[in-house]
Scaffold this motif. Structure first.
Motif, PDB file in Angstrom:
ATOM      1  N   HIS A 250      -8.549  -9.480  -5.509  1.00 55.57           N
ATOM      2  CA  HIS A 250      -7.603  -9.194  -4.434  1.00 55.57           C
ATOM      3  C   HIS A 250      -8.284  -9.265  -3.067  1.00 55.57           C
ATOM      4  O   HIS A 250      -7.714  -9.783  -2.099  1.00 55.57           O
ATOM      5  CB  HIS A 250      -6.983  -7.810  -4.656  1.00 55.57           C
ATOM      6  CG  HIS A 250      -6.010  -7.424  -3.593  1.00 55.57           C
ATOM      7  ND1 HIS A 250      -4.755  -7.975  -3.509  1.00 55.57           N
ATOM      8  CD2 HIS A 250      -6.116  -6.548  -2.557  1.00 55.57           C
ATOM      9  CE1 HIS A 250      -4.123  -7.453  -2.466  1.00 55.57           C
ATOM     10  NE2 HIS A 250      -4.930  -6.580  -1.876  1.00 55.57           N
ATOM     11  N   TYR A 251      -9.497  -8.745  -2.968  1.00 63.58           N
ATOM     12  CA  TYR A 251     -10.208  -8.689  -1.691  1.00 63.58           C
ATOM     13  C   TYR A 251     -11.266  -9.782  -1.550  1.00 63.58           C
ATOM     14  O   TYR A 251     -12.147  -9.688  -0.698  1.00 63.58           O
ATOM     15  CB  TYR A 251     -10.883  -7.321  -1.518  1.00 63.58           C
ATOM     16  CG  TYR A 251      -9.892  -6.197  -1.348  1.00 63.58           C
ATOM     17  CD1 TYR A 251      -9.181  -6.065  -0.170  1.00 63.58           C
ATOM     18  CD2 TYR A 251      -9.673  -5.280  -2.362  1.00 63.58           C
ATOM     19  CE1 TYR A 251      -8.264  -5.038   0.007  1.00 63.58           C
ATOM     20  CE2 TYR A 251      -8.760  -4.250  -2.210  1.00 63.58           C
ATOM     21  CZ  TYR A 251      -8.058  -4.144  -1.018  1.00 63.58           C
ATOM     22  OH  TYR A 251      -7.158  -3.130  -0.861  1.00 63.58           O
TER      23      TYR A 251
ATOM     24  N   SER B  49      -9.618  -5.820  -8.325  1.00 60.11           N
ATOM     25  CA  SER B  49      -9.855  -5.452  -6.940  1.00 60.11           C
ATOM     26  C   SER B  49     -10.710  -6.500  -6.235  1.00 60.11           C
ATOM     27  O   SER B  49     -10.447  -6.869  -5.086  1.00 60.11           O
ATOM     28  CB  SER B  49     -10.543  -4.086  -6.885  1.00 60.11           C
ATOM     29  OG  SER B  49     -10.723  -3.684  -5.561  1.00 60.11           O
TER      30      SER B  49
ATOM     31  N   GLU C 164     -10.326  -3.217 -13.703  1.00 57.04           N
ATOM     32  CA  GLU C 164      -9.882  -2.768 -12.379  1.00 57.04           C
ATOM     33  C   GLU C 164     -10.798  -3.315 -11.290  1.00 57.04           C
ATOM     34  O   GLU C 164     -10.329  -3.724 -10.226  1.00 57.04           O
ATOM     35  CB  GLU C 164      -9.859  -1.246 -12.318  1.00 57.04           C
ATOM     36  CG  GLU C 164      -8.723  -0.620 -13.086  1.00 57.04           C
ATOM     37  CD  GLU C 164      -8.719   0.889 -12.960  1.00 57.04           C
ATOM     38  OE1 GLU C 164      -9.166   1.410 -11.908  1.00 57.04           O
ATOM     39  OE2 GLU C 164      -8.269   1.544 -13.907  1.00 57.04           O
ATOM     40  N   TYR C 165     -12.098  -3.326 -11.561  1.00 62.51           N
ATOM     41  CA  TYR C 165     -13.056  -3.871 -10.593  1.00 62.51           C
ATOM     42  C   TYR C 165     -12.788  -5.353 -10.366  1.00 62.51           C
ATOM     43  O   TYR C 165     -12.759  -5.823  -9.229  1.00 62.51           O
ATOM     44  CB  TYR C 165     -14.490  -3.659 -11.069  1.00 62.51           C
ATOM     45  CG  TYR C 165     -15.508  -4.327 -10.190  1.00 62.51           C
ATOM     46  CD1 TYR C 165     -15.866  -3.770  -8.969  1.00 62.51           C
ATOM     47  CD2 TYR C 165     -16.084  -5.533 -10.569  1.00 62.51           C
ATOM     48  CE1 TYR C 165     -16.788  -4.384  -8.148  1.00 62.51           C
ATOM     49  CE2 TYR C 165     -17.004  -6.151  -9.753  1.00 62.51           C
ATOM     50  CZ  TYR C 165     -17.351  -5.577  -8.549  1.00 62.51           C
ATOM     51  OH  TYR C 165     -18.261  -6.203  -7.731  1.00 62.51           O
TER      52      TYR C 165
END
Length: 110
Positions: free
Chosen positions: A10-11, A7, A3-4
């Motif tokens: 994505h960013y 994320s 998940e990290y």
């Protein structure tokens, strides 16, 4: 961690805008992978390609970003108003997390 990583991907542009070292690391990774490919494939480059970069600049930062976090707990035992000697009354616990940047180019398949 997945998940990290998702994320972070994505960013990435926003993170790299605030911490430019991520842009630099991405470019370094691209250059390292290209260099590895050229060396291992036996590619012959004309001298012209080696003069494109120009003169080296020595005013850059040579630090590698890394994670360093250490937590230490010391306990001292006191008996009759005195600290016990010879390590009998002292307990030390340390928990550390260390990390950095590893390109991992040895593991790439060519």
């Amino acid at each position: 961690l997945v998940e990290y990583a998702d994320s972070f991907s994505h960013y990435f542009e926003l993170i790299a805008e605030r911490k430019s070292v991520f842009y630099q690391l991405r470019d370094l990774a691209k250059a390292a992978v290209l260099a590895k490919f050229l060396v291992e494939s036996g590619a012959h480059l004309e001298d012209f390609w080696f003069s494109l970069a120009g003169a080296a600049h020595k005013d850059c930062c040579l630090e590698i970003p890394q994670l360093w976090n250490e937590h230490r707990i010391d306990e001292v035992e006191v008996a009759d108003g005195r600290i016990l000697c010879d390590g009998e009354g002292v307990a030390v616990r340390t928990h550390g997390v260390y990390g950095g940047v590893e390109m991992g180019l040895d593991e790439l398949e060519t």
